[in-house]
Design a protein around this motif. Structure first.
Motif, short mmCIF file in Angstrom:
data_model
loop_
_atom_site.label_atom_id
_atom_site.label_comp_id
_atom_site.label_asym_id
_atom_site.label_seq_id
_atom_site.Cartn_x
_atom_site.Cartn_y
_atom_site.Cartn_z
N ALA A 1 0.84 -1.19 0.00
CA ALA A 1 0.00 0.00 0.00
C ALA A 1 0.88 1.25 0.00
N ASN A 2 0.40 2.27 -0.65
CA ASN A 2 1.14 3.53 -0.71
C ASN A 2 0.70 4.40 0.46
N PRO A 3 1.59 4.64 1.42
CA PRO A 3 1.19 5.41 2.60
C PRO A 3 0.78 6.85 2.28
N LEU A 4 1.21 7.37 1.15
CA LEU A 4 0.81 8.73 0.77
C LEU A 4 -0.66 8.81 0.36
N LEU A 5 -1.21 7.67 -0.02
CA LEU A 5 -2.60 7.63 -0.48
C LEU A 5 -3.55 7.05 0.57
#
Length: 155
Positions: free
Chosen positions: A7-11
């Protein structure tokens, strides 16, 4: 686990104290996908405002414009923080690649004829809209920003 599976932590919604970015999980490789997703979301938000069937009002045009683009702002703020305080060749390469894309994105917003038409219609009637001082200032500020970006050139 590969980056594409992770998972992309920025999103993600940040489950951190005070809503701070999870810096320990953010990698430079997360930024391109986050910038792309955030710009696409922002573009859709702008188009929804610009093409709204309802007549322009402060709420559906100015307030909506002020509220949109939050994901892009969040990604940009984290990127700017990291690239100025803990830069790396990877971050510099992303900056080199995405600075022009972000500039094109911003220019496209300021050149969006439908959006400016809605803003300008409100601006022309601003004294009769019953706006608070803050609302009137926000409308005038947006209108000025669009004019300075060239929205009225050739008209």
């Amino acid at each position: 686990m590969s980056l594409s599976q992770e998972a992309n932590p920025l999103l993600e919604e940040w489950q951190t104290p005070y809503g701070l970015p999870p810096f320990d999980r953010i990698l430079p490789e997360h930024f391109p996908a986050a910038f792309d997703a955030a710009m696409l979301q922002h573009k859709r938000e702008i188009e929804a405002i610009a093409t709204a069937a309802q007549a322009p009002t402060f709420e559906n045009t100015v307030a909506a414009l002020d509220a949109c683009g939050q994901l892009l702002l969040r990604v940009e703020l984290v990127f700017d923080n990291l690239s100025s305080s803990e830069t790396s060749p990877a971050l510099q390469a992303i900056e080199l690649k995405y600075s022009p894309r972000l500039a094109v994105h911003a220019s496209a917003i300021y050149q969006n004829e439908g959006l400016f038409t809605r803003l300008h219609a409100l601006y022309e009637r601003r004294s009769s809209l019953g706006l608070s001082t803050e609302q009137q200032r926000l409308l005038e500020r947006f209108h000025l920003d669009f004019e300075r970006a060239g929205a009225t050139l050739g008209k």
